[in-house]
Design a protein around this motif. Sequence first.
Motif, PDB file in Angstrom:
ATOM      1  N   SER A  97     -11.362 -54.716  -9.849  1.00 38.04           N
ATOM      2  CA  SER A  97     -10.142 -54.117 -10.368  1.00 38.04           C
ATOM      3  C   SER A  97      -9.191 -53.635  -9.269  1.00 38.04           C
ATOM      4  N   GLN A  98      -9.737 -53.336  -8.106  1.00 34.12           N
ATOM      5  CA  GLN A  98      -8.893 -52.657  -7.114  1.00 34.12           C
ATOM      6  C   GLN A  98      -8.301 -53.547  -6.033  1.00 34.12           C
ATOM      7  N   ASN A  99      -8.915 -54.695  -5.763  1.00 33.05           N
ATOM      8  CA  ASN A  99      -8.487 -55.332  -4.523  1.00 33.05           C
ATOM      9  C   ASN A  99      -7.135 -56.025  -4.588  1.00 33.05           C
ATOM     10  N   THR A 100      -6.479 -55.979  -5.743  1.00 34.16           N
ATOM     11  CA  THR A 100      -5.110 -56.507  -5.781  1.00 34.16           C
ATOM     12  C   THR A 100      -4.201 -55.692  -4.861  1.00 34.16           C
ATOM     13  N   PHE A 135     -14.763 -47.156  -1.296  1.00 32.49           N
ATOM     14  CA  PHE A 135     -13.511 -47.313  -2.038  1.00 32.49           C
ATOM     15  C   PHE A 135     -12.516 -48.141  -1.226  1.00 32.49           C
ATOM     16  N   VAL A 136     -12.350 -47.782   0.028  1.00 37.06           N
ATOM     17  CA  VAL A 136     -11.394 -48.500   0.873  1.00 37.06           C
ATOM     18  C   VAL A 136     -11.862 -49.935   1.125  1.00 37.06           C
ATOM     19  N   ASP A 137     -13.165 -50.116   1.294  1.00 39.85           N
ATOM     20  CA  ASP A 137     -13.690 -51.469   1.431  1.00 39.85           C
ATOM     21  C   ASP A 137     -13.332 -52.318   0.215  1.00 39.85           C
ATOM     22  N   ALA A 138     -13.467 -51.723  -0.961  1.00 37.51           N
ATOM     23  CA  ALA A 138     -13.154 -52.456  -2.183  1.00 37.51           C
ATOM     24  C   ALA A 138     -11.661 -52.819  -2.230  1.00 37.51           C
ATOM     25  N   LEU A 139     -10.836 -51.990  -1.613  1.00 42.95           N
ATOM     26  CA  LEU A 139      -9.404 -52.272  -1.608  1.00 42.95           C
ATOM     27  C   LEU A 139      -9.043 -53.434  -0.688  1.00 42.95           C
ATOM     28  N   VAL A 140      -9.649 -53.475   0.477  1.00 38.29           N
ATOM     29  CA  VAL A 140      -9.178 -54.449   1.473  1.00 38.29           C
ATOM     30  C   VAL A 140     -10.036 -55.695   1.630  1.00 38.29           C
ATOM     31  N   ASP A 141     -11.228 -55.712   1.043  1.00 35.92           N
ATOM     32  CA  ASP A 141     -12.094 -56.885   1.254  1.00 35.92           C
ATOM     33  C   ASP A 141     -11.814 -58.017   0.287  1.00 35.92           C
ATOM     34  N   VAL A 177      -4.607 -22.777 -14.835  1.00 35.12           N
ATOM     35  CA  VAL A 177      -5.476 -21.977 -15.695  1.00 35.12           C
ATOM     36  C   VAL A 177      -6.804 -21.631 -15.020  1.00 35.12           C
ATOM     37  N   VAL A 178      -7.423 -22.605 -14.383  1.00 37.48           N
ATOM     38  CA  VAL A 178      -8.716 -22.370 -13.718  1.00 37.48           C
ATOM     39  C   VAL A 178      -8.688 -22.956 -12.311  1.00 37.48           C
ATOM     40  N   ASP A 179      -9.545 -22.428 -11.448  1.00 39.86           N
ATOM     41  CA  ASP A 179      -9.649 -22.990 -10.101  1.00 39.86           C
ATOM     42  C   ASP A 179     -10.502 -24.250 -10.163  1.00 39.86           C
ATOM     43  N   ILE A 180      -9.842 -25.375 -10.078  1.00 37.45           N
ATOM     44  CA  ILE A 180     -10.554 -26.647 -10.094  1.00 37.45           C
ATOM     45  C   ILE A 180     -11.252 -26.826  -8.745  1.00 37.45           C
ATOM     46  N   THR A 181     -12.520 -27.244  -8.776  1.00 36.67           N
ATOM     47  CA  THR A 181     -13.218 -27.454  -7.502  1.00 36.67           C
ATOM     48  C   THR A 181     -13.519 -28.929  -7.237  1.00 36.67           C
ATOM     49  N   GLY A 182     -13.316 -29.760  -8.250  1.00 32.68           N
ATOM     50  CA  GLY A 182     -13.553 -31.181  -8.044  1.00 32.68           C
ATOM     51  C   GLY A 182     -12.893 -31.992  -9.150  1.00 32.68           C
ATOM     52  N   ILE A 183     -12.579 -33.242  -8.835  1.00 28.87           N
ATOM     53  CA  ILE A 183     -11.940 -34.117  -9.819  1.00 28.87           C
ATOM     54  C   ILE A 183     -12.885 -35.266 -10.159  1.00 28.87           C
ATOM     55  N   VAL A 184     -12.937 -35.602 -11.453  1.00 23.42           N
ATOM     56  CA  VAL A 184     -13.638 -36.816 -11.883  1.00 23.42           C
ATOM     57  C   VAL A 184     -12.568 -37.763 -12.398  1.00 23.42           C
ATOM     58  N   LEU A 185     -12.458 -38.911 -11.783  1.00 24.00           N
ATOM     59  CA  LEU A 185     -11.461 -39.890 -12.211  1.00 24.00           C
ATOM     60  C   LEU A 185     -12.157 -40.949 -13.050  1.00 24.00           C
ATOM     61  N   THR A 186     -11.856 -40.940 -14.352  1.00 24.91           N
ATOM     62  CA  THR A 186     -12.533 -41.886 -15.240  1.00 24.91           C
ATOM     63  C   THR A 186     -11.708 -43.155 -15.428  1.00 24.91           C
ATOM     64  N   LYS A 187     -12.337 -44.153 -15.981  1.00 27.79           N
ATOM     65  CA  LYS A 187     -11.700 -45.417 -16.373  1.00 27.79           C
ATOM     66  C   LYS A 187     -11.072 -46.161 -15.194  1.00 27.79           C
ATOM     67  N   LEU A 188     -11.635 -45.947 -14.013  1.00 29.39           N
ATOM     68  CA  LEU A 188     -11.166 -46.714 -12.859  1.00 29.39           C
ATOM     69  C   LEU A 188     -11.455 -48.198 -13.051  1.00 29.39           C
ATOM     70  N   ASP A 189     -12.394 -48.498 -13.945  1.00 21.78           N
ATOM     71  CA  ASP A 189     -12.698 -49.897 -14.249  1.00 21.78           C
ATOM     72  C   ASP A 189     -11.542 -50.565 -14.984  1.00 21.78           C
ATOM     73  N   GLY A 190     -10.688 -49.761 -15.593  1.00 24.60           N
ATOM     74  CA  GLY A 190      -9.635 -50.344 -16.430  1.00 24.60           C
ATOM     75  C   GLY A 190      -8.276 -50.372 -15.782  1.00 24.60           C
ATOM     76  N   THR A 191      -8.213 -50.147 -14.473  1.00 24.53           N
ATOM     77  CA  THR A 191      -6.897 -50.125 -13.841  1.00 24.53           C
ATOM     78  C   THR A 191      -6.974 -50.615 -12.400  1.00 24.53           C
ATOM     79  N   ALA A 192      -5.890 -51.199 -11.938  1.00 27.78           N
ATOM     80  CA  ALA A 192      -5.813 -51.590 -10.537  1.00 27.78           C
ATOM     81  C   ALA A 192      -5.122 -50.502  -9.729  1.00 27.78           C
ATOM     82  N   LYS A 193      -4.770 -49.408 -10.428  1.00 28.37           N
ATOM     83  CA  LYS A 193      -3.979 -48.366  -9.772  1.00 28.37           C
ATOM     84  C   LYS A 193      -4.848 -47.289  -9.137  1.00 28.37           C
ATOM     85  N   GLY A 194      -5.684 -47.717  -8.209  1.00 29.62           N
ATOM     86  CA  GLY A 194      -6.604 -46.778  -7.560  1.00 29.62           C
ATOM     87  C   GLY A 194      -5.908 -45.755  -6.691  1.00 29.62           C
TER      88      GLY A 194
END
Length: 302
Positions: free
Chosen positions: A11-14, A296-302, A245-262
């Motif tokens: 999905s990402q290497n475009t 992640f970066v490998d998936a982008l450029v390979d 509202v709250v102190d976020i300490t981490g992000i979970v990015l879902t549905k990366l399988d469904g987008t090329a917009k990494g």
Amino acid sequence: LVRLRARLSRSQNTLGKGLLTLLSREHLDEDTWEEIEDTLLTADVGVGPTQELVERLRERVKVLGTRTPEELRTLLREELLTLVGPDMDRTVHTETKGPVDRPGVVLVVGVNGTGKTTTTGKLARVLVADGKSVVLGAADTFRAAAADQLQTWGKRVGAHTVRGPEGGDPASVAFDAVKEGTEENADVVLIDTAGRLHTKTGLMDELGKVKRVVEKQGPVDEVLLVLDATTGQNGLVQARVFAEVVDITGIVLTKLDGTAKGGIVVAVQRELGVPVKLVGLGEGPDDLAPFEPDAFVDALVD
Ligand code: GDP
């Protein structure tokens, strides 16, 4: 856990391929640099990071002079990695900061539909597989099916689910879950919250209360914000509201399988100053992966 690189490359290497093709042009004129910029913006990298990257690439390409494809790939890889932030702490903190006899407490927040419940279930599965005992708190008492859905995950992975009456007080369910987790001597309590964004004050009140009530029994060790990678700029707006509202300490990015917009990884980290810790790569139980900048970066450029 799934292998991030293998799962992302399709999905990402475009993005990476597009950039490499443009950078390989014999004459890198202004039009080409503009196309490079557009490619990054289209992938949701965001204006600030895009400008930084283009500036760095321009400098380095100039120094390089003639470019072999391999040199270009290496250069792009290095610069993308810098942008993604190779040194951020991406550990999901599930160990308690409080007294040792307390469970670690993780709040999972985000707008409905982003994949909160699914992520909570997948995370429970990973923790249980790691030998930890987990209690789930179904504090999304507004979406009728949410508690059932979480309980199904709980049964599947071997975690006890604490739930309240439909439409009940989310804070009281969260409180009970931590109490139960403490009594059971559980290692981790994962609390799935409701994310109704139609009134910001409503959300503020509710989520703020959940956190305050949980904190009566000890610290919250991790607040994970779940964002749907396919929602682009909207996701960033949501992120901003939750961060108020709250102190976020981490992000979970879902549905990366469904987008090329990494590129949204870069944009949201920049927006909140908080690392992406996990990514969702599908609907199945195994489709949650730690976010690894290198892979992640490998998936982008390979
Ligand atoms: P919630 O309302 O935020 O709790 O969202 P749910 O956990 O119910 O998820 C909403 C939908 O998104 C469900 O159909 C999930 O299976 C799906 N979903 C969640 N995470 C992912 C993911 O990483 N990839 C894909 N393709 N679908 C996902």
